[in-house]
Design a protein around this motif. Structure first.
Motif, PDB file in Angstrom:
ATOM      1  N   GLY A  87      30.356  30.764  37.524  1.00  0.00           N
ATOM      2  CA  GLY A  87      29.203  31.289  36.804  1.00  0.00           C
ATOM      3  C   GLY A  87      29.699  32.013  35.562  1.00  0.00           C
ATOM      4  O   GLY A  87      30.704  32.728  35.620  1.00  0.00           O
ATOM      5  N   ILE A  88      29.009  31.808  34.453  1.00  0.00           N
ATOM      6  CA  ILE A  88      29.395  32.415  33.178  1.00  0.00           C
ATOM      7  C   ILE A  88      28.143  32.967  32.511  1.00  0.00           C
ATOM      8  O   ILE A  88      27.146  32.263  32.364  1.00  0.00           O
ATOM      9  CB  ILE A  88      30.070  31.374  32.253  1.00  0.00           C
ATOM     10  CG1 ILE A  88      31.326  30.813  32.911  1.00  0.00           C
ATOM     11  CG2 ILE A  88      30.376  31.984  30.879  1.00  0.00           C
ATOM     12  CD1 ILE A  88      31.886  29.575  32.217  1.00  0.00           C
ATOM     13  N   GLY A 143      26.487  27.573  34.933  1.00  0.00           N
ATOM     14  CA  GLY A 143      27.047  27.445  36.277  1.00  0.00           C
ATOM     15  C   GLY A 143      27.469  26.017  36.503  1.00  0.00           C
ATOM     16  O   GLY A 143      26.873  25.086  35.948  1.00  0.00           O
ATOM     17  N   GLU A 144      28.509  25.847  37.305  1.00  0.00           N
ATOM     18  CA  GLU A 144      29.039  24.498  37.534  1.00  0.00           C
ATOM     19  C   GLU A 144      29.745  24.450  38.889  1.00  0.00           C
ATOM     20  O   GLU A 144      30.434  25.390  39.270  1.00  0.00           O
ATOM     21  CB  GLU A 144      30.032  24.164  36.414  1.00  0.00           C
ATOM     22  CG  GLU A 144      30.650  22.795  36.502  1.00  0.00           C
ATOM     23  CD  GLU A 144      31.546  22.539  35.297  1.00  0.00           C
ATOM     24  OE1 GLU A 144      31.160  21.709  34.465  1.00  0.00           O
ATOM     25  OE2 GLU A 144      32.615  23.175  35.188  1.00  0.00           O
ATOM     26  N   ALA A 160      38.674  29.260  41.661  1.00  0.00           N
ATOM     27  CA  ALA A 160      37.333  29.337  41.066  1.00  0.00           C
ATOM     28  C   ALA A 160      37.271  30.450  40.018  1.00  0.00           C
ATOM     29  O   ALA A 160      36.704  30.256  38.934  1.00  0.00           O
ATOM     30  CB  ALA A 160      36.282  29.562  42.157  1.00  0.00           C
ATOM     31  N   GLU A 161      37.852  31.604  40.313  1.00  0.00           N
ATOM     32  CA  GLU A 161      37.860  32.716  39.344  1.00  0.00           C
ATOM     33  C   GLU A 161      38.560  32.308  38.046  1.00  0.00           C
ATOM     34  O   GLU A 161      38.046  32.543  36.947  1.00  0.00           O
ATOM     35  CB  GLU A 161      38.542  33.952  39.945  1.00  0.00           C
ATOM     36  CG  GLU A 161      37.818  34.566  41.122  1.00  0.00           C
ATOM     37  CD  GLU A 161      36.598  35.392  40.770  1.00  0.00           C
ATOM     38  OE1 GLU A 161      36.215  35.476  39.589  1.00  0.00           O
ATOM     39  OE2 GLU A 161      36.002  35.962  41.707  1.00  0.00           O
ATOM     40  N   TYR A 162      39.731  31.701  38.163  1.00  0.00           N
ATOM     41  CA  TYR A 162      40.468  31.254  36.971  1.00  0.00           C
ATOM     42  C   TYR A 162      39.719  30.147  36.232  1.00  0.00           C
ATOM     43  O   TYR A 162      39.688  30.123  35.004  1.00  0.00           O
ATOM     44  CB  TYR A 162      41.871  30.763  37.347  1.00  0.00           C
ATOM     45  CG  TYR A 162      42.917  31.831  37.200  1.00  0.00           C
ATOM     46  CD1 TYR A 162      43.426  32.171  35.953  1.00  0.00           C
ATOM     47  CD2 TYR A 162      43.404  32.516  38.305  1.00  0.00           C
ATOM     48  CE1 TYR A 162      44.386  33.153  35.807  1.00  0.00           C
ATOM     49  CE2 TYR A 162      44.360  33.499  38.176  1.00  0.00           C
ATOM     50  CZ  TYR A 162      44.854  33.814  36.918  1.00  0.00           C
ATOM     51  OH  TYR A 162      45.809  34.795  36.775  1.00  0.00           O
ATOM     52  N   SER A 163      39.115  29.240  36.980  1.00  0.00           N
ATOM     53  CA  SER A 163      38.366  28.139  36.356  1.00  0.00           C
ATOM     54  C   SER A 163      37.195  28.666  35.544  1.00  0.00           C
ATOM     55  O   SER A 163      36.878  28.131  34.485  1.00  0.00           O
ATOM     56  CB  SER A 163      37.863  27.168  37.430  1.00  0.00           C
ATOM     57  OG  SER A 163      38.953  26.568  38.100  1.00  0.00           O
ATOM     58  N   LEU A 196      26.222  26.367  43.433  1.00  0.00           N
ATOM     59  CA  LEU A 196      26.577  25.904  44.778  1.00  0.00           C
ATOM     60  C   LEU A 196      25.361  25.441  45.561  1.00  0.00           C
ATOM     61  O   LEU A 196      25.456  24.511  46.371  1.00  0.00           O
ATOM     62  CB  LEU A 196      27.280  27.019  45.559  1.00  0.00           C
ATOM     63  CG  LEU A 196      28.780  27.116  45.419  1.00  0.00           C
ATOM     64  CD1 LEU A 196      29.327  28.265  46.245  1.00  0.00           C
ATOM     65  CD2 LEU A 196      29.472  25.825  45.796  1.00  0.00           C
ATOM     66  N   ASP A 197      24.232  26.095  45.322  1.00  0.00           N
ATOM     67  CA  ASP A 197      22.999  25.753  46.040  1.00  0.00           C
ATOM     68  C   ASP A 197      22.235  24.597  45.372  1.00  0.00           C
ATOM     69  O   ASP A 197      21.131  24.252  45.799  1.00  0.00           O
ATOM     70  CB  ASP A 197      22.083  26.971  46.121  1.00  0.00           C
ATOM     71  CG  ASP A 197      22.683  28.074  47.004  1.00  0.00           C
ATOM     72  OD1 ASP A 197      23.522  27.756  47.860  1.00  0.00           O
ATOM     73  OD2 ASP A 197      22.297  29.246  46.807  1.00  0.00           O
TER      74      ASP A 197
END
Length: 137
Positions: free
Chosen positions: A25-26, A40-41, A51-54, A133-134
């Motif tokens: 999420g950004i 979000g992706e 995920a945090e780094y991505s 995610l949902d």
């Protein structure tokens, strides 16, 4: 919309299970606090740290594409922030690759800061990661 040169970026990575289904999420804001972009992706099966780094890597890529020159990145991952600030070493080979990608992206900006924030201050990025995610984005 034309982006301002200076932006604040809140990033979050989510993983349901570790590893498990993961997303990012950004939330990008002007320095005045106006929302510029929400993103979000889904990443697939990943660890929370990946995920945090991505999320940071994608955020920096987007900021570069939009012409930002000064970026403040906020994350609730203390490990990530301390690694990107050179306080902690990166030991994991997989994280080291993502770390190097993020460090490489920093060269595209005149100024860049990585700051740790408490989870309560990162609610929008967290919500976006969970919505991805949902399947809600």
């Amino acid at each position: 919309m034309n982006w301002p040169k200076s932006v604040q970026v809140y990033t979050d990575g989510a993983s349901r299970g570790n590893p498990g289904p993961a997303s990012i999420g950004i939330h990008v804001l002007s320095t005045e606090g106006e929302t510029i972009m929400e993103f979000g992706e889904v990443l697939g099966e990943q660890t929370n740290n990946v995920a945090e780094y991505s999320a940071v890597k994608k955020a920096l890529e987007i900021c570069k594409e939009q012409g930002a020159t000064s970026v403040q990145v906020f994350s609730d991952s203390e490990l990530l922030v301390k690694q990107l600030n050179g306080i902690y070493k990166v030991k994991s080979p997989l994280l080291k690759e993502l770390y190097m990608s993020c460090i490489s992206e920093t060269e595209n900006f005149e100024t860049i800061e990585f700051t740790h924030v408490r989870r309560e201050k990162n609610k929008v990025a967290d919500r976006l990661a969970n919505m991805a995610l949902d399947g809600q984005l």
